[in-house]
Design a protein around this motif. Structure first.
Motif, PDB file in Angstrom:
ATOM      1  N   TRP A 263     105.734 -32.209   1.017  1.00 58.12           N
ATOM      2  CA  TRP A 263     105.032 -32.113   2.300  1.00 58.12           C
ATOM      3  C   TRP A 263     105.929 -31.333   3.251  1.00 58.12           C
ATOM      4  CZ3 TRP A 263     100.429 -34.937   3.736  1.00 58.12           C
ATOM      5  CH2 TRP A 263      99.880 -35.685   2.692  1.00 58.12           C
ATOM      6  N   ALA A 264     105.381 -30.335   3.931  1.00 57.64           N
ATOM      7  CA  ALA A 264     106.144 -29.524   4.868  1.00 57.64           C
ATOM      8  C   ALA A 264     105.421 -29.479   6.208  1.00 57.64           C
ATOM      9  CB  ALA A 264     106.321 -28.112   4.320  1.00 57.64           C
ATOM     10  N   GLY A 265     106.059 -30.033   7.240  1.00 58.00           N
ATOM     11  CA  GLY A 265     105.529 -29.941   8.591  1.00 58.00           C
ATOM     12  C   GLY A 265     106.004 -28.642   9.220  1.00 58.00           C
ATOM     13  N   THR A 266     105.159 -28.011  10.014  1.00 60.07           N
ATOM     14  CA  THR A 266     105.508 -26.720  10.599  1.00 60.07           C
ATOM     15  C   THR A 266     105.514 -26.769  12.124  1.00 60.07           C
ATOM     16  OG1 THR A 266     103.244 -25.868  10.754  1.00 60.07           O
ATOM     17  CG2 THR A 266     104.385 -25.570   8.644  1.00 60.07           C
ATOM     18  N   ALA A 267     106.050 -25.705  12.720  1.00 65.69           N
ATOM     19  CA  ALA A 267     106.144 -25.608  14.178  1.00 65.69           C
ATOM     20  C   ALA A 267     104.795 -25.356  14.832  1.00 65.69           C
ATOM     21  CB  ALA A 267     107.123 -24.500  14.566  1.00 65.69           C
ATOM     22  N   ASP A 268     103.848 -24.758  14.096  1.00 64.17           N
ATOM     23  CA  ASP A 268     102.574 -24.418  14.744  1.00 64.17           C
ATOM     24  C   ASP A 268     101.379 -24.276  13.799  1.00 64.17           C
ATOM     25  OD1 ASP A 268     103.274 -22.090  13.456  1.00 64.17           O
ATOM     26  OD2 ASP A 268     103.321 -20.856  15.258  1.00 64.17           O
ATOM     27  N   GLN A 269     101.542 -24.666  12.534  1.00 60.07           N
ATOM     28  CA  GLN A 269     100.445 -24.526  11.566  1.00 60.07           C
ATOM     29  C   GLN A 269     100.129 -25.819  10.832  1.00 60.07           C
ATOM     30  OE1 GLN A 269     101.107 -21.203   8.930  1.00 60.07           O
ATOM     31  NE2 GLN A 269     101.524 -19.812  10.614  1.00 60.07           N
ATOM     32  N   GLY A 270     100.467 -26.956  11.429  1.00 63.96           N
ATOM     33  CA  GLY A 270     100.149 -28.233  10.804  1.00 63.96           C
ATOM     34  C   GLY A 270     101.077 -28.562   9.642  1.00 63.96           C
TER      35      GLY A 270
ATOM     36  N   THR B  92     104.684 -19.381   5.682  1.00 65.71           N
ATOM     37  CA  THR B  92     105.630 -18.520   6.390  1.00 65.71           C
ATOM     38  C   THR B  92     106.032 -19.082   7.747  1.00 65.71           C
ATOM     39  OG1 THR B  92     103.798 -17.241   7.320  1.00 65.71           O
ATOM     40  CG2 THR B  92     104.757 -16.449   5.246  1.00 65.71           C
ATOM     41  N   ALA B  93     105.404 -20.163   8.179  1.00 66.37           N
ATOM     42  CA  ALA B  93     105.705 -20.758   9.487  1.00 66.37           C
ATOM     43  C   ALA B  93     107.072 -21.447   9.461  1.00 66.37           C
ATOM     44  CB  ALA B  93     104.628 -21.783   9.844  1.00 66.37           C
ATOM     45  N   PRO B  94     107.720 -21.566  10.630  1.00 62.50           N
ATOM     46  CA  PRO B  94     108.975 -22.324  10.693  1.00 62.50           C
ATOM     47  C   PRO B  94     108.750 -23.778  10.284  1.00 62.50           C
ATOM     48  CG  PRO B  94     108.671 -21.018  12.680  1.00 62.50           C
ATOM     49  CD  PRO B  94     107.382 -20.949  11.910  1.00 62.50           C
ATOM     50  N   ILE B  95     109.629 -24.298   9.422  1.00 59.72           N
ATOM     51  CA  ILE B  95     109.529 -25.670   8.918  1.00 59.72           C
ATOM     52  C   ILE B  95     110.250 -26.606   9.879  1.00 59.72           C
ATOM     53  CG2 ILE B  95     110.065 -27.213   6.993  1.00 59.72           C
ATOM     54  CD1 ILE B  95     108.092 -24.981   6.282  1.00 59.72           C
ATOM     55  N   THR B  96     109.587 -27.701  10.255  1.00 61.27           N
ATOM     56  CA  THR B  96     110.183 -28.681  11.163  1.00 61.27           C
ATOM     57  C   THR B  96     110.459 -30.021  10.495  1.00 61.27           C
ATOM     58  OG1 THR B  96     107.972 -29.346  11.884  1.00 61.27           O
ATOM     59  CG2 THR B  96     109.094 -27.647  13.195  1.00 61.27           C
ATOM     60  N   ALA B  97     109.827 -30.285   9.348  1.00 63.34           N
ATOM     61  CA  ALA B  97     110.030 -31.557   8.651  1.00 63.34           C
ATOM     62  C   ALA B  97     109.636 -31.392   7.191  1.00 63.34           C
ATOM     63  CB  ALA B  97     109.180 -32.655   9.290  1.00 63.34           C
ATOM     64  N   LEU B  98     110.356 -32.107   6.307  1.00 64.21           N
ATOM     65  CA  LEU B  98     110.040 -32.112   4.878  1.00 64.21           C
ATOM     66  C   LEU B  98     110.018 -33.544   4.373  1.00 64.21           C
ATOM     67  CD1 LEU B  98     112.357 -29.271   3.539  1.00 64.21           C
ATOM     68  CD2 LEU B  98     109.871 -29.190   3.702  1.00 64.21           C
ATOM     69  N   ALA B  99     109.142 -33.818   3.416  1.00 66.52           N
ATOM     70  CA  ALA B  99     109.099 -35.119   2.754  1.00 66.52           C
ATOM     71  C   ALA B  99     108.589 -34.906   1.340  1.00 66.52           C
ATOM     72  CB  ALA B  99     108.186 -36.087   3.503  1.00 66.52           C
TER      73      ALA B  99
END
Length: 86
Positions: free
Chosen positions: A31-38, A17-24
């Motif tokens: 892989w989903a990078g988030t704003a505050d949950q790794g 549910t965290a904001p997504i900052t990067a995808l690969a």
């Protein structure tokens, strides 16, 4: 958050549910990078969370780069780490 469209049905992830900052994408893994949950990985069936406890440089992720046998993860406050296939 993130949602999956399959066979015309949109399903919203309850795990991520965290904001997504990067995808690969690496093979069949998202892989989903988030704003505050790794970082979260999705293998088509379940989500797995990776955090600073697992050696991430930060919980806020700025970049992901997927290669054949590794994924590079960059933190928003600096630092990068390489995850390799076992």
């Amino acid at each position: 958050g993130v949602a999956q469209l399959e066979d015309g049905v949109l399903t919203v992830s309850r795990e991520l549910t965290a904001p997504i900052t990067a995808l690969a994408v690496q093979g069949d893994v998202l892989w989903a990078g988030t704003a505050d949950q790794g970082v979260y990985t999705f293998d088509g069936a379940s989500w797995t969370q990776i955090t600073t406890v697992d050696a991430l440089p930060a919980e806020a992720i700025a970049a992901l780069l997927a290669q054949t046998d590794r994924v590079w993860i960059g933190g928003q406050t600096g630092g990068a780490v390489e995850f390799r296939e076992p």
